[in-house]
Design an enzyme around this catalytic site. Structure first.
Site, PDB file in Angstrom:
ATOM      1  N   CYS A  54       0.833  -1.147   0.201  1.00  0.00           N
ATOM      2  CA  CYS A  54       0.031  -0.116  -0.347  1.00  0.00           C
ATOM      3  C   CYS A  54       0.666   1.383   0.230  1.00  0.00           C
ATOM      4  CB  CYS A  54      -1.126   0.560   1.503  1.00  0.00           C
ATOM      5  SG  CYS A  54      -0.308  -0.133   3.028  1.00  0.00           S
ATOM      6  N   ASN A  55       1.441   0.960   0.570  1.00  0.00           N
ATOM      7  CA  ASN A  55       3.050   1.993   0.413  1.00  0.00           C
ATOM      8  C   ASN A  55       4.813   2.210  -0.667  1.00  0.00           C
ATOM      9  OD1 ASN A  55       1.708   3.985   2.355  1.00  0.00           O
ATOM     10  ND2 ASN A  55       2.783   1.855   4.128  1.00  0.00           N
TER      11      ASN A  55
END
Length: 451
Positions: A54-55
Site C-alpha cells: 500500500c505504501n
C-alpha cells in the site's frame, strides 16, 4: 559487473508520491510476475523482483544499468498510463549497494510509514517467492533478498524497533477510536477484504471488544476463518449496500483494481441512514473507495495517506531504536558490499593469472628447440623460473585489485581488463561459478557510520 550486470532499484513510495499516483503502479501478485517475465525477456535485464504494497512499489533488477532503467521506466509508465518523464519525477533509482541498502531498510521497517511495522517483511518474502515461481530471479537477487530478509530478522531480534506491534491496521483502529469514541464495542464495524491487513484490523478491533462483519467474495473461506477466530460474521459483496446502511465504521483493504464503493451508490445508502454519520477508512492501494465519497454529508473518509498525520504522533517513541536498527543494516550492507566486490575481483584475478600462465606456456613452447641439450632438471628450472617471474609480476596488481574501496576497485578492474586484454567471457564463467558455488561468502567489513 561482467555477466550479470549491475543491481538497480526503481521505486515509488509514500515519501515520494501521493496515493493517487502510487495506486496506478500497484501490482497484484500475478501482474507483478507478468511484469518481471516481460522485463527479463529482453536483453537489458537478466533478473527481476517486484514488491508492491500500500505504501510502495519497488522493482529490483540486474542488468545494464542505463538500458535497464530506461526499459523499466517505460514499462511502468505504460502500466500507469502516463509519460515516463512525468513518472520519473516521483521515482528513485539507487544502484548496487545503495539499492541493497534500500531493500534492507524496507524489510527492516525503517522506510515504512509506521517505523518498525512488521507486515513488510512478510510482504517482501511473498514478493520474492512469487519471482522465484515466475523464474525471474538469479544469483544476485537470490543473494540480495535472502540477505535482506535475514537483516530484517536481526533488526527485530536485536532492537526494540518493532515493540508494540504497530501497524497500519492498528493506527486505523486508533483513528476510529479517536473519532467515534472509546466504546468501539458499541459500534457496527464492517471490514471489506480478507487479506493480511484485514486480519490485523480484525485482531486490533477484537482487542477493543468489537465484533466485525467481513465482506468478501473471492476469499470467502478465509474471511470465514478470520471471523470464527475473532467472533465476527461473513457477508458477500452483493450485500455490501445493506451492510453499509447499518455500519458505523467501514475499513476496506482489498486488492481490487477498481473502487468497490462509488459516490453514487454511497449517496443512495446515506439517504437510507437518515443523517447517521459513517466513518470510512480506506487502506487499499489502489483505493477501494472513490475519493468523491468524502464530499457526501455525514461521510468521513480517510485513505492511507491521511493516516500519516496520526503516525507522526507515534514516531518519537521509535526514534531511539532507529539508530540501533540502522547500525544493523549498515553492518549487513558491508557484508553485501564485499560479496558484490568479489563478483568482479575474483574472476578478474583468475583471468589475469590464466593469462599469465598461457604466456608462460606459449613462450616455453616457442623456445623448446633452443635448449635440446638441456637436462630434464635444467628444463624444470627454466619452467619454474618463468612461472616465478610471472607470479612476481602479477603480485602487486593482484594486491591493488583487492582493495576494499569499491569505487577505486571498479576503476582498477576496468583498467586491468583493458591493459591485459582479458575477455569478459572467461570472467563471466568464473563469476557464475563463484556465485553458485559460494566462493563469494565473506566476513563483514569495518562498519560505516549509519545514515
Amino acid at each position: 559487473m561482467s555477466r550479470g550486470g549491475e543491481l538497480l532499484c526503481l521505486g515509488i513510495s509514500h515519501k515520494t508520491a501521493p496515493v493517487a499516483v502510487r495506486e496506478r503502479l500497484a501490482f497484484t501478485t500475478p501482474r507483478a510476475q507478468e511484469l518481471c517475465r516481460e522485463l527479463v525477456s529482453g536483453d537489458a535485464i537478466r533478473e527481476a523482483v517486484a514488491i508492491s504494497t500500500c505504501n510502495r512499489t519497488e522493482i529490483y533488477v540486474v542488468g545494464d544499468p542505463v538500458a535497464a532503467e530506461s526499459e523499466l521506466l517505460t514499462a511502468l509508465a505504460r502500466r500507469a498510463g502516463t509519460r515516463a518523464t512525468e513518472l520519473a519525477e516521483a521515482m528513485y533509482a539507487p544502484r548496487n549497494c545503495d539499492a541493497a541498502r534500500q531493500l534492507y531498510r524496507v524489510v527492516s521497517g525503517l522506510e515504512s510509514m509506521i517505523v518498525g511495522e512488521a507486515e513488510i517483511q512478510g510482504q517482501t518474502k511473498r514478493a520474492y517467492e512469487a519471482a522465484l515461481e515466475a523464474g525471474t530471479t538469479g544469483p544476485m537477487t537470490n543473494r540480495l533478498f535472502t540477505a535482506a530478509l535475514q537483516t530484517g530478522k536481526r533488526v527485530r531480534s536485536e532492537t526494540a524497533l518493532g515493540d508494540g506491534r504497530a501497524s497500519v491496521s492498528g493506527i486505523a483502529v486508533g483513528l476510529a477510536r479517536d473519532l467515534m469514541g472509546p466504546d468501539l464495542e458499541k459500534r457496527d464495524v464492517v471490514i471489506i477484504g480478507a487479506g493480511e491487513t484485514s486480519e490485523l484490523t480484525a485482531q486490533a478491533l477484537a482487542e477493543q471488544g468489537v465484533r466485525t462483519i467481513f465482506v468478501a467474495n473471492r476469499h470467502a473461506d478465509r474471511a470465514r476463518s478470520i471471523a470464527d477466530r475473532f467472533g465476527g460474521s461473513v457477508s458477500s459483496l452483493h450485500d455490501l449496500p445493506e451492510r453499509l446502511a447499518e455500519a458505523d465504521i467501514v475499513v476496506s483493504s482489498t486488492s481490487s483494481p477498481h473502487p468497490l464503493i462509488g459516490v453514487d451508490e454511497l449517496a443512495l445508502v446515506m439517504r437510507e441512514r437518515n443523517g447517521a454519520p459513517l466513518l470510512l477508512i480506506d487502506l487499499a492501494v489502489p483505493r477501494d473507495i472513490e475519493p468523491a465519497c468524502s464530499e457526501l454529508d455525514g461521510v468521513a473518509l480517510y485513505d492511507i495517506d491521511d493516516l500519516q498525520s496520526v503516525v507522526a504522533r507515534n514516531r518519537q517513541v521509535r526514534e531511539a531504536e532507529r539508530v540501533h536498527a540502522e547500525e544493523v543494516v549498515e553492518d549487513e550492507i558491508q557484508r553485501f558490499a564485499r560479496w558484490m566486490g568479489q563478483l568482479d575481483v575474483m574472476p578478474t584475478i583468475s583471468a589475469l593469472r590464466e593469462h599469465g600462465e598461457s604466456i608462460v606456456e606459449q613462450v616455453l613452447a616457442e623456445n623448446a628447440g633452443r635448449w635440446e641439450s638441456a637436462s630434464p632438471r635444467d628444463r624444470a628450472r627454466i619452467d619454474a623460473l618463468a612461472r616465478s617471474i610471472m607470479q612476481r609480476l602479477l603480485h602487486e596488481p593482484t594486491i591493488r585489485l583487492k582493495t576494499n574501496d569499491r569505487e577505486i576497485s571498479h576503476g582498477r578492474l576496468e583498467m586491468a581488463r583493458e591493459l591485459f586484454g582479458l575477455l569478459d567471457e572467461g570472467a563471466d564463467e568464473a563469476a557464475d561459478a563463484a556465485v553458485e558455488g559460494g566462493e563469494a561468502e565473506v566476513r563483514p567489513l569495518r562498519r560505516r557510520d549509519a545514515r
